[in-house]
Motif scaffolding. Sequence first.
Motif, PDB file in Angstrom:
ATOM      1  N   LEU A 139      34.822  47.149  28.790  1.00  0.00           N
ATOM      2  CA  LEU A 139      35.366  48.073  29.791  1.00  0.00           C
ATOM      3  C   LEU A 139      34.272  49.035  30.244  1.00  0.00           C
ATOM      4  N   ASP A 140      34.210  49.261  31.543  1.00  0.00           N
ATOM      5  CA  ASP A 140      33.324  50.263  32.125  1.00  0.00           C
ATOM      6  C   ASP A 140      34.173  51.486  32.474  1.00  0.00           C
ATOM      7  N   LEU A 141      33.993  52.572  31.714  1.00  0.00           N
ATOM      8  CA  LEU A 141      34.751  53.800  31.929  1.00  0.00           C
ATOM      9  C   LEU A 141      33.966  54.831  32.733  1.00  0.00           C
ATOM     10  N   SER A 142      32.807  54.441  33.252  1.00  0.00           N
ATOM     11  CA  SER A 142      31.950  55.427  33.924  1.00  0.00           C
ATOM     12  C   SER A 142      32.583  55.972  35.201  1.00  0.00           C
ATOM     13  N   LYS A 143      33.510  55.218  35.804  1.00  0.00           N
ATOM     14  CA  LYS A 143      34.164  55.683  37.030  1.00  0.00           C
ATOM     15  C   LYS A 143      35.556  56.238  36.759  1.00  0.00           C
ATOM     16  N   GLY A 144      35.980  56.212  35.498  1.00  0.00           N
ATOM     17  CA  GLY A 144      37.290  56.740  35.169  1.00  0.00           C
ATOM     18  C   GLY A 144      38.030  55.872  34.180  1.00  0.00           C
ATOM     19  N   PRO A 145      39.255  56.273  33.802  1.00  0.00           N
ATOM     20  CA  PRO A 145      40.026  55.539  32.805  1.00  0.00           C
ATOM     21  C   PRO A 145      40.338  54.115  33.251  1.00  0.00           C
ATOM     22  N   MET A 146      40.448  53.241  32.246  1.00  0.00           N
ATOM     23  CA  MET A 146      40.792  51.841  32.508  1.00  0.00           C
ATOM     24  C   MET A 146      42.021  51.463  31.692  1.00  0.00           C
ATOM     25  N   VAL A 147      42.775  50.511  32.234  1.00  0.00           N
ATOM     26  CA  VAL A 147      43.967  50.002  31.567  1.00  0.00           C
ATOM     27  C   VAL A 147      43.711  48.560  31.132  1.00  0.00           C
ATOM     28  N   VAL A 148      44.123  48.256  29.906  1.00  0.00           N
ATOM     29  CA  VAL A 148      44.120  46.872  29.421  1.00  0.00           C
ATOM     30  C   VAL A 148      45.550  46.529  29.020  1.00  0.00           C
ATOM     31  N   GLU A 149      46.138  45.559  29.695  1.00  0.00           N
ATOM     32  CA  GLU A 149      47.434  45.034  29.283  1.00  0.00           C
ATOM     33  C   GLU A 149      47.176  43.836  28.376  1.00  0.00           C
ATOM     34  N   VAL A 150      47.766  43.857  27.178  1.00  0.00           N
ATOM     35  CA  VAL A 150      47.454  42.830  26.186  1.00  0.00           C
ATOM     36  C   VAL A 150      48.659  41.930  25.954  1.00  0.00           C
ATOM     37  N   PRO A 151      48.411  40.677  25.587  1.00  0.00           N
ATOM     38  CA  PRO A 151      49.516  39.750  25.345  1.00  0.00           C
ATOM     39  C   PRO A 151      50.175  40.009  24.000  1.00  0.00           C
ATOM     40  N   PRO A 152      51.374  39.523  23.812  1.00  0.00           N
ATOM     41  CA  PRO A 152      52.029  39.663  22.506  1.00  0.00           C
ATOM     42  C   PRO A 152      51.419  38.712  21.468  1.00  0.00           C
ATOM     43  N   GLY A 153      51.642  39.067  20.210  1.00  0.00           N
ATOM     44  CA  GLY A 153      51.312  38.161  19.121  1.00  0.00           C
ATOM     45  C   GLY A 153      49.852  37.966  18.817  1.00  0.00           C
ATOM     46  N   ALA A 154      48.986  38.892  19.235  1.00  0.00           N
ATOM     47  CA  ALA A 154      47.550  38.752  18.988  1.00  0.00           C
ATOM     48  C   ALA A 154      47.087  39.784  17.965  1.00  0.00           C
TER      49      ALA A 154
END
Length: 544
Positions: free
Chosen positions: A133-148
């Motif tokens: 993730l590149d946070l240099s321009k601001g917050p980032m969202v990661v949506e993750v799959p179930p069961g991992a």
Amino acid sequence: MFNAKPRHGKFSLLAVLLFATVLNGGNEAFAQAAIPPSISTPDRVDSRLGILEFKDGAPSAATVDKIYDNLDFTHAFEAFVNTFGGVSVAAIHKGLQGIGVKDNEVIVYSDLMDAKSLFLTANADTVYFIGVLDLSKGPMVVEVPPGALGTVDDYWFRWIIDISLPGPDRGEGGKYLVLPPGYDGPVPEGGYFVARSKTTRVLWFGRSFMENKSDPKPAAELIRKATRVYPYEPGGYGTSIAEYLGGNGKLGRITRPPPTVFHEGSGKAFSTLPPNDFSYYEMLNEIVQREPATSLDPELMGPLAAIGIVKGKPFALDARMKKILTDAAALGNATSRALFMNPREAEGWYYYPGSAWWNQMLAGGYGFETPIPLITPEGAKPFPPTGYRMLNQRTGFFYGTTGITPAMAMRLTGIGSQYLYAQVDSRKEYFDGAKTYKVTLPKDIPAVNFWSLTVYDNQTRSMFDTPQRYPRAGSQSYPSPAAEPEADGSTTVYFSPTQPAGIKRGNWIQTDPNKGWFTYLRLYGPLEPFFAKTWRPSEIELVQ
């Protein structure tokens, strides 16, 4: 004579001194205390640097040169062994970029990871998905799959938050909002699991399980369907109208996030391994220049500054300093390799008395400071903080491992994973790829999900590259047949360059006759007999 006695019946210090001066005929009142040998510096000191010369305590010019060479070497050595985690992340980042995986994109190993991709002790049992993730321009969202099983680590390889099964979504999948260093903007009221990073780049990765322990394709499809990476829209999803009306921020747009870019990783030949020569320090300097000056503890940043790695300044060394850093990298690498390949008994990493099986995470936890909590019928019982960092543990761990998370260091049954390492056989000798060895796992192997043994190349600490492609054996039936137990329920696995006669394919891992190797035993969803040590694998024995 004068009367030195004051009215209150006590002598003043001035009176005593005057009286002593008179008695001594005006000589000095007191002699200097004797100088103990322990605080003196001899004219010649025989040290590991050679003879050091002093004249009445003052170092000679030759001695000064030796001392400063050693001081610079010490700082360079400390910089190597104490920042290996950061350079490891940078090497992963460069490796991904080298095959076209940009920041905020995702690489997926749809057909599992094999020996072509050089990762520190990765496995060939789960479907990996990895990104930066590149946070240099601001917050980032990661949506993750179930069961991992997944985690987010910062650019110095410090844990930030777990995702999916060990994370706050508890395996149901969810949205994770990662905030950059110093972020003071609006934060949503809900809808996200929020984490803060001290670095502007973060590494995140997950491992999904195969369907029926035999097919990675459904897991890979779910990853591509459910995983999303995109910028956070302040005031959008997660922010109520009431919050806005209360003057606590703006209203943002509710927009559909842009499509996430995925790359295929299976069969890709590339390296994510950190260097162990002078270029190590060049990569370290790149991290310091990119990340905030406060992203690393000042005590750890001190040795870097002492050898010329300072944010905002050029890393320009003269021939003397370059030679010192080159020598320090060689010894730092040798030390890290010794810690990983042959830890001392005193480190406390060996899991069973007299055994070659070890795991340093149980001794100091993911923070390399306090042992992992005990789990009792009454609940978790943390140990008190030790107050010191286990530096050798941290160095040895990052030299051979990708990623850090509490899920790798907990005694909770049925969740996460546990690992045992073996670099030597029952005779305490390193494994020879030209010879045949065997290990026996007693019946009722304590793993809810599955177990596996994987073989790694001593040099690269990556999966052994042989015609077998996936150098593993275990309870799953893909990518090789599942290991079959004996009549008594125990399972024996063989390690050799050719398949031993009478041994089934699933019970054999191929080695290279020209290389040394080591192995990991993985238990996914470990059970109480492992933690209670009532179940114990045999030592790995030389057959021929």
